[in-house]
Each structure stands twice: as C-alpha cells, then as structure tokens.
Design a protein around this motif. Structure first.
Motif, mmCIF file in Angstrom:
data_model
loop_
_atom_site.group_PDB
_atom_site.id
_atom_site.type_symbol
_atom_site.label_atom_id
_atom_site.label_comp_id
_atom_site.label_asym_id
_atom_site.label_seq_id
_atom_site.Cartn_x
_atom_site.Cartn_y
_atom_site.Cartn_z
ATOM 1 N N ILE A 90 0.776 -1.110 -0.086
ATOM 2 C CA ILE A 90 0.131 0.094 -0.075
ATOM 3 C C ILE A 90 0.796 1.304 -0.121
ATOM 4 O O ILE A 90 0.551 2.101 -0.881
ATOM 5 N N ALA A 91 1.901 1.200 0.723
ATOM 6 C CA ALA A 91 2.570 2.455 1.053
ATOM 7 C C ALA A 91 3.531 2.866 -0.230
ATOM 8 O O ALA A 91 3.476 3.933 -0.716
ATOM 9 N N PRO A 92 4.100 1.779 -0.639
ATOM 10 C CA PRO A 92 4.950 2.076 -1.994
ATOM 11 C C PRO A 92 4.050 2.431 -3.097
ATOM 12 O O PRO A 92 4.493 3.173 -3.989
ATOM 13 N N ALA A 93 2.753 1.968 -3.377
ATOM 14 C CA ALA A 93 2.138 2.247 -4.125
ATOM 15 C C ALA A 93 1.518 3.756 -4.159
ATOM 16 O O ALA A 93 1.243 4.496 -5.158
ATOM 17 N N LEU A 94 1.557 4.216 -2.942
ATOM 18 C CA LEU A 94 0.818 5.638 -2.818
ATOM 19 C C LEU A 94 1.981 6.576 -2.531
ATOM 20 O O LEU A 94 1.780 7.780 -2.807
ATOM 21 N N LEU A 95 3.363 6.159 -2.870
ATOM 22 C CA LEU A 95 4.514 6.978 -2.530
ATOM 23 C C LEU A 95 4.585 7.715 -3.807
ATOM 24 O O LEU A 95 4.805 9.171 -3.429
ATOM 25 N N PRO A 96 4.585 7.579 -5.157
ATOM 26 C CA PRO A 96 4.725 8.435 -6.017
ATOM 27 C C PRO A 96 3.646 9.738 -5.939
ATOM 28 O O PRO A 96 4.038 10.946 -6.026
ATOM 29 N N LEU A 97 2.435 9.457 -5.770
ATOM 30 C CA LEU A 97 1.396 10.658 -5.448
ATOM 31 C C LEU A 97 1.579 11.283 -4.286
ATOM 32 O O LEU A 97 1.751 12.638 -4.491
ATOM 33 N N ALA A 98 2.319 10.846 -3.278
ATOM 34 C CA ALA A 98 2.576 11.389 -2.030
ATOM 35 C C ALA A 98 3.896 12.466 -2.422
ATOM 36 O O ALA A 98 3.713 13.515 -1.874
ATOM 37 N N VAL A 99 4.645 11.936 -3.241
ATOM 38 C CA VAL A 99 5.790 12.731 -3.401
ATOM 39 C C VAL A 99 5.424 13.818 -4.507
ATOM 40 O O VAL A 99 5.770 15.226 -4.189
ATOM 41 N N LEU A 100 4.514 13.463 -5.352
ATOM 42 C CA LEU A 100 4.290 14.509 -6.374
ATOM 43 C C LEU A 100 3.141 15.681 -5.825
ATOM 44 O O LEU A 100 3.530 17.044 -6.112
ATOM 45 N N VAL A 101 2.628 15.409 -4.538
ATOM 46 C CA VAL A 101 1.821 16.467 -3.858
ATOM 47 C C VAL A 101 2.537 17.261 -2.686
ATOM 48 O O VAL A 101 2.230 18.192 -2.911
ATOM 49 N N LEU A 102 3.539 16.598 -2.208
ATOM 50 C CA LEU A 102 4.124 17.130 -0.866
ATOM 51 C C LEU A 102 5.669 17.527 -1.119
ATOM 52 O O LEU A 102 5.969 18.189 -0.346
ATOM 53 N N ALA A 103 6.328 16.922 -2.401
ATOM 54 C CA ALA A 103 7.835 16.978 -2.297
ATOM 55 C C ALA A 103 8.440 17.559 -3.147
ATOM 56 O O ALA A 103 9.695 17.566 -3.435
ATOM 57 N N ILE A 104 7.462 17.964 -4.454
ATOM 58 C CA ILE A 104 8.118 18.461 -5.520
ATOM 59 C C ILE A 104 8.852 19.984 -5.398
ATOM 60 O O ILE A 104 8.058 20.830 -4.855
ATOM 61 N N ASP A 105 10.131 20.073 -5.560
ATOM 62 C CA ASP A 105 10.462 21.367 -5.416
ATOM 63 C C ASP A 105 10.627 22.225 -6.739
ATOM 64 O O ASP A 105 10.557 21.586 -7.909
ATOM 65 N N GLY A 106 11.051 23.412 -6.726
ATOM 66 C CA GLY A 106 11.324 24.112 -7.837
ATOM 67 C C GLY A 106 12.747 24.697 -8.001
ATOM 68 O O GLY A 106 13.491 24.832 -7.097
ATOM 69 N N PRO A 107 12.833 25.125 -9.181
ATOM 70 C CA PRO A 107 14.370 25.860 -9.438
ATOM 71 C C PRO A 107 14.641 27.177 -8.718
ATOM 72 O O PRO A 107 13.720 27.806 -8.561
ATOM 73 N N PRO A 108 15.825 27.553 -8.597
ATOM 74 C CA PRO A 108 16.034 28.865 -8.050
ATOM 75 C C PRO A 108 15.953 29.922 -9.075
ATOM 76 O O PRO A 108 16.305 29.702 -10.152
ATOM 77 N N ASP A 109 16.009 31.042 -8.586
ATOM 78 C CA ASP A 109 16.295 32.287 -9.712
ATOM 79 C C ASP A 109 17.592 33.054 -9.364
ATOM 80 O O ASP A 109 17.876 33.691 -10.239
ATOM 81 N N VAL A 110 17.887 32.654 -8.074
ATOM 82 C CA VAL A 110 19.438 33.498 -7.825
ATOM 83 C C VAL A 110 20.055 32.355 -7.113
ATOM 84 O O VAL A 110 19.411 31.599 -6.068
ATOM 85 N N LEU A 111 21.337 32.049 -7.117
ATOM 86 C CA LEU A 111 22.323 31.374 -6.318
ATOM 87 C C LEU A 111 23.368 32.075 -6.074
ATOM 88 O O LEU A 111 24.054 32.831 -7.024
ATOM 89 N N VAL A 112 23.997 32.217 -4.961
ATOM 90 C CA VAL A 112 24.884 32.797 -4.278
ATOM 91 C C VAL A 112 25.925 32.245 -3.464
ATOM 92 O O VAL A 112 25.629 31.358 -2.578
ATOM 93 N N ALA A 113 27.185 31.975 -4.105
ATOM 94 C CA ALA A 113 28.357 31.148 -3.299
ATOM 95 C C ALA A 113 28.812 31.985 -2.288
ATOM 96 O O ALA A 113 28.836 33.267 -2.058
ATOM 97 N N ASP A 114 29.257 31.259 -1.371
ATOM 98 C CA ASP A 114 29.838 31.801 -0.127
ATOM 99 C C ASP A 114 31.550 31.923 -0.264
ATOM 100 O O ASP A 114 31.729 32.887 0.406
ATOM 101 N N THR A 115 32.201 31.011 -0.791
ATOM 102 C CA THR A 115 33.829 31.110 -0.677
ATOM 103 C C THR A 115 34.176 31.519 -1.713
ATOM 104 O O THR A 115 35.448 31.749 -2.147
ATOM 105 N N THR A 116 33.395 31.965 -3.222
ATOM 106 C CA THR A 116 33.858 32.322 -4.222
ATOM 107 C C THR A 116 33.028 33.411 -4.733
ATOM 108 O O THR A 116 32.036 33.866 -3.917
#
Length: 704
Positions: A547-573
C-alpha cells in the motif's frame, strides 16, 4: 545473488520464510484486513524490523533543535528509560511502546555521543607553516599528489598549533607514501568547505564525524622522517591495494584499468569520466562501487570452489559438513575483499549481511530474513550514525529491503526441472526482476541526490550482469589469487575484455536513453516519505505491505516536488547566478568553480556567462526577466545608491543596517548561512530565501 549464495546445492538449506508467506490475494473468506495484518506482523515479532527506522527518526529529530542536545539530559532520559522498561514488561503493549521509545532516544543521542568520541574542533581560519604529521590513510594517488588523512599534527619552529584531530591533505610528492609514514612539510591548512546548496552534501558534517577538522595542501619539499611499520595492518592493506593496482596498470589500458581497480580495490580515482557517465546512463553506476553485488559474487565463487574441491573427500564430509566449511571459507573471502576494497558504507552493510547469511548456513539457521537486514542496518547506524545521511547508505538499504521483501513474498520456489534452458531462463529472469525491484526501490533516492534516472537500466543490467557474474568477477578473483605467483596476466586480460564489452553495452544503452529523462527536483520531504514507505513495506508480511509504496509517487508529487532557484550566491567564491531569459546565467565568478559545477549538475542548467547586469567601479545593477532587480555592491558607496532601488543586494562586504532592499545577502549573512538559494515569488513581490547552512548551533560548523 544472495539467494543463490545460500542455495548453491538447490537443497534443504534453501531459505524459507519465518512462517508460510501469505499470498497476495487470500482465498474467499480468508481476506486479511489491515488491522489483522498488523496483529500478524506483531505476533511474528516484526516490530524489531522497525527499530532501524525508529533510530533513524531519532537521528533526524536530533538535528531540529537550534542547539545541540545537552549530554546530561540525554544521559538522564536514557537512565529513566532503562529503569522504566522492566516496570512495563508485564504489559505487552507498554513494553512495545517502551522499546520503540528507547530506540528513538538512542537515535536522538547518537550524534552527540559519536561527536564526543570521534569529533574534532573545526579550523576557522587558514593556517600556514611547517608541520610534522603522520599518515593515517591514503585516500588516492594521482598525478597532482597523494590525498591522505593525517593526524598527530605538530607545528615546527614558529608555526601556529593546529587545533584539530586529523586533516585531509594533498601531498605533492613523487615518493610512494603509505600509512604510518611521518612527514615534515610546509602546509597551507584551510577550513572544511560547507554545502554549496541547501540540503546538499554537507562536507563539514561528515568531516567532523570522521575526525577531520581541516583540509590542506603542501606548499614545498616533503621530508619523510620515518617510514610506516610493515607490521601495521593499515600499511599492509595499503601495500596490497597498491600492489594490485600496479599489476592491473601493467596489463590493462584505460578505461578498463580504472574500472578493474575500482572493482578490486574500490579506488575509483582512475575511472575515466566518459566511462562513468555512460555506465550511469545505462543503470550500471552501481558496478563501480564495491557493494553487495561484488561481495556476494566473490563469496559465492569461493563457496562453490571450496565445495567442489572438498566434495571428493567423503571422509571429511562424515566429520563435518562440507557446506559449512565452504561457508566459513566464503566468510573469510568476504572479509578479505572488504579489507582491500576501502570499506565504504555499502560494502560495510553488505559484508555484515553476508556474515549473517553465511553464519546462518554455518549454524543451520534460516538465512534470508528481514530481521537480518534490520540487524545489519542497526550495526551500521550504531557504529557510524553520520552514514545515514550519505546517499550510499540510503541506496543500499532501500535496495536490500526491497529485494528481501520480494523474496519473502515470492518464497524460495525452486523448479523441479533442472534443464539448462530453464536454469538460463531463470537466471536471466532473476536479473530482470532484481534490476526492476532494486531500481524501483532506489529511484526516489537517486533522483533526490543525483537528479539522475536510468530509464533503460533494466536492459543495461540484463545484458551486463551475466558478463560480470560469469567473466569479470571470476577473472578478478583468479587474478588476485594469482598475483603472488606472477600469473595474473591471463585472468586480467579476460577481465579487461569483459569490461570493454560492458562499456560497449553501456554506450549503446546510454545512446538509446538520450532524451528519455524524468528527474524532478525534490525537497527533503521526499526522503522522509521514502523512509516511511520502506518501513511499511518491511514491517508487513501480507499484500498490505504494497500500500505505502503504491501511494508513494502520489505523495511525492503532492508534497515533495521542489522548483528551481532564480538566484544562487556562493559563499567562498565570487560566483553569482541569476535567471535571465534563457535560464540561470552566471553574472559573476568562474564557470569552472566547484560550486558552479554542482549548480550546473543539480539544475541541468548551462550556467554560461550573461550580461544581465551593467557594471561600473562601484558595483553592478540589472533587472531579471522574472521581475526583480538585483544589485552587486563592490564599494561601500554603492549601498547608498542601490539599497533603495534593488529588490536584492549582494555584497562581499557588510551592508549598513538601514539598507532598504527586500533581501540583503552580505558578508555576515554568507558567513552565517553559507551559499544562498533564492526564488522570486512574483505574486507576493518577495523572495523565498534558503541558506545552505541552517540556523542551528552544532560542533561541526566552522566557527565564524
């Protein structure tokens, strides 16, 4: 492969489930509800299987408070738990709850305990000077020098003392260095770098628990004051590994030589990047890292050879079981292979698992059980809790849980027809099934850590694993055994031929896979969801485990999808990337820096230079097509001009407290939070800001 290892004779010691496995669909009138399945799992004492997951939960929770847990409080609660467990033993429910609570508290306390035992102060500022040091471990040897972990670091003359237990140093020396060598050299030590992305690999965290508090590079002549003792086990293992590598290089050319070294000694430093990429695209990246596949093959080969060699000795068989003697020999072979392979986390887990499996054969017990998986996981977690946060642990743990669970569900069914055709068909079918199960189990973790999938990985494994099992690993074993006699050339040639054919397969599969990719960006919640699904699957015995493995893809799509950044700043360079019309563009910094390479791989962006910002001697200013303005301040005078105008101000200087920009990332912010990730929320007209270093006080953070 583990199944074949314990069932070589197709006989009575084939593993059987603890109780008869329940079918995926029960007969009418015998359907099991979820509560009944739960009761059955508890009755069969499968709560023990959940303990590694509970300990992992405790580890994760221990990282959430803003400060490190107080050791006194940890000890006091642990004492209360020990006192309370006997008191609740009369109630089975309370006892189970107490055991789960104790496991959670063990996990919550582990990082603090291991930090006290093996941690180190972290270097905060670069240090220069002459130092004496002892080599503890040689990590790799390359043209630019020997990468080694050193300890007993003592300043010479007027050099500053180095307040760390160990350091990782690149030693520019033409001499062959070995563990135990004591050196004197001028060294530039510097702080261990932090993560270059939020939720990225945290070098400081893992270095701290390895006792490494600084990185360094030699800057002058190296004097070896004393050579390592040949009686030191570390010296012996390093000498054996170095000897094997030199014998391989003498017979094979690249890229086969680099892969052969990786398969036998675990050293991947000489694997060519093109070969590594094509193997990853074909689903064969796991072949390069010594793990359960390699250790099981070696143990199976040794066990088969010993049984075949001892079979004619009928007198011996009457005294002691030949199968058990062969299992003991296979245990010795697995331990020797683990020693010369470098001992990564996957190899450690696999070695423990093989010891449990073969130990069960020696003592006449069932071998393949989820309980053994839990024991192996607990040993790894308790001895090296930081490894839980490494991809290698998560991938290997997920794969073995899935494979053993599938074994439990299907049972150890053996075919009565032992014809060659059926055996070959069964072997190939086993490769397909194993590749599918392991690939499905590790897919989520591969996407999260590497943003990489292998859509045709089943085909890559189907065509390559028979070659690896029947040619590559047997030839590797024979070559290693023949090296003391100087007879390794023929088996190494055979091994090189099989590696070349594997690379041919991987190249074809990678070409077929071109353009077929689904690697969404995932947040850390995806790992939590994956662990929950894995625990559910491991705990239940009936079809409810799906049951849980079957529901995992849906749960990830609803709760865990992230997006790309618009700005990235390095700290040591000086690296700064801003989204322009074509994607993320590099407006400052070098395109070949380490941080930019990681950004490029993570977000699948070219990160070429862009002229988005207009610059003068004071700073730079521009507007992103996404809708925000950004200013880069070089001179303090630029703050007064740009702070009122820009949505984002970036500076390597300290900004005034009254800077009116919506977000200010200045020198103090970079020192506290490391690299920064920002996304523009156009609807709200503000930035979402994620520092790479969370605002918590922990001993592995480099003090600022």
């Amino acid at each position: 492969m583990v199944a074949e290892l314990v069932d070589i004779d197709r006989g009575a010691l084939a593993p059987r489930p603890a109780s008869r496995p329940l079918p995926l669909r029960s007969a009418p009138g015998r359907r099991f509800g979820l509560l009944r399945a739960l009761a059955a799992a508890l009755e069969h004492r499968r709560l023990f299987i959940l303990l590694p997951f509970v300990v992992i939960l405790g580890l994760i929770v221990s990282l959430l408070p803003p400060t490190a847990p107080d050791p006194t409080l940890l000890a006091a609660v642990a004492g209360l738990v020990l006192v309370a467990l006997p008191l609740v033993a009369r109630s089975l429910l309370l006892l189970r709850m107490g055991i789960v609570g104790a496991a959670f508290w063990v996990g919550f306390s582990l990082l603090a305990l291991h930090g006290a035992l093996s941690g180190t102060p972290m270097l905060a500022r670069p240090v220069y000077g002459a130092y004496e040091m002892r080599i503890d471990e040689v990590l790799s040897r390359a043209e630019d020098g020997t990468r080694a972990v050193v300890s007993a670091i003592r300043p010479v003359d007027d050099a500053r003392p180095l307040p760390v237990r160990r350091a990782r140093v690149v030693i520019a020396s033409a001499e062959a260095l070995a563990p135990g060598d004591i050196l004197r050299a001028p060294v530039r030590f510097y702080e261990v770098p932090g993560p270059v992305l939020p939720n990225g690999f945290d070098t400081q965290f893992h270095a701290f628990f390895d006792g490494v508090g600084a990185y360094g590079t030699t800057t002058g002549a190296i004097d070896r004051l004393e050579a390592g003792a040949p009686t030191d086990p570390r010296w012996v293992v390093d000498a054996v590994r170095g000897g094997i590598s030199s014998r391989i290089d003498a017979v094979l050319a690249q890229p086969a030589a680099g892969i052969a070294r990786a398969l036998i000694t675990g050293d991947q430093g000489e694997v060519e990047e093109a070969a590594r990429e094509s193997m990853a695209a074909a689903g064969l990246a796991h072949v390069l890292s010594v793990s359960g596949l390699h250790l099981t093959m070696v143990a199976m080969l040794v066990m088969t050879l010993l049984r075949a060699g001892l079979a004619p000795w009928s007198t011996l068989d009457r005294l002691v079981s030949i199968k058990r003697v062969a299992a003991i020999g296979a245990i010795a072979a697995a331990l020797a292979y683990f020693a010369i392979s470098g001992g990564n986390v996957a190899a450690q887990r696999a070695t423990i698992m093989i010891l449990l499996v073969l130990g069960a054969v020696v003592f006449g017990r069932r071998a393949l059980t989820m309980r053994n998986v839990a024991i192996a996981a607990l040993v790894v977690i308790l001895t090296d809790p930081a490894s839980v946060f490494r991809p290698s642990f998560q991938l290997s743990f997920a794969a073995v849980v899935a494979l053993i669970g599938a074994w439990e569900m299907l049972g150890a069914r053996q075919a009565n027809d032992s014809s060659i055709g059926r055996r070959v068909f069964g072997y190939l079918g086993g490769i397909v099934a194993t590749s599918f199960v392991a690939g499905a189990a590790t897919l989520l973790f591969s996407i999260y850590h590497f943003q990489q999938t292998s859509p045709l990985g089943i085909l890559g494994n189907l065509f390559s694993l028979p070659l690896i099992g029947f040619v590559t690993m047997p030839a590797a074993l024979l070559a290693t055994l023949a090296m003391p006699f100087g007879l390794e050339a023929v088996p190494l040639v055979a091994m090189g031929w099989s590696i070349d054919r594997m690379l041919d397969v991987s190249l074809v599969i990678s070409q077929w896979s071109a353009g077929i990719d689904f690697s969404p960006l995932l947040g850390p919640g995806a790992i939590g969801l994956g662990l929950v699904a894995m625990a559910w699957f491991a705990f239940f015995e009936t079809w409810h485990r799906l049951i849980a493995p079957a529901l995992l893809p849906l749960a990830v799509l609803v709760l865990a999808i992230d997006g790309p950044p618009d700005v990235l700043v390095a700290d040591t360079t000086q690296a700064l990337a801003v989204r322009d019309g074509a994607g993320l563009g590099l407006v400052m910094g070098k395109s070949d820096s380490f941080a930019v390479d990681i950004w490029r791989e993570t977000y699948a962006e070219s990160l070429g230079s862009t002229q988005l910002l207009a610059c003068d001697s004071i700073g730079c200013f521009g507007r992103s097509p996404v809708g925000f303005t950004v200013a880069v301040v070089k001179d303090p005078a630029g703050f007064y001009e740009d702070c009122p105008l820009a949505d984002l101000v970036v500076s390597r200087r300290a900004a005034p407290s009254d800077c009116g920009a919506k977000v200010v990332i200045d020198a103090p912010a970079l020192a506290r939070g490391g690299a920064h990730w920002l996304r523009w929320r156009a609807g709200r007209g503000e930035f979402e800001v994620r520092p790479a270093i969370p605002p918590i006080d922990r001993p592995w953070r480099v003090p600022k």
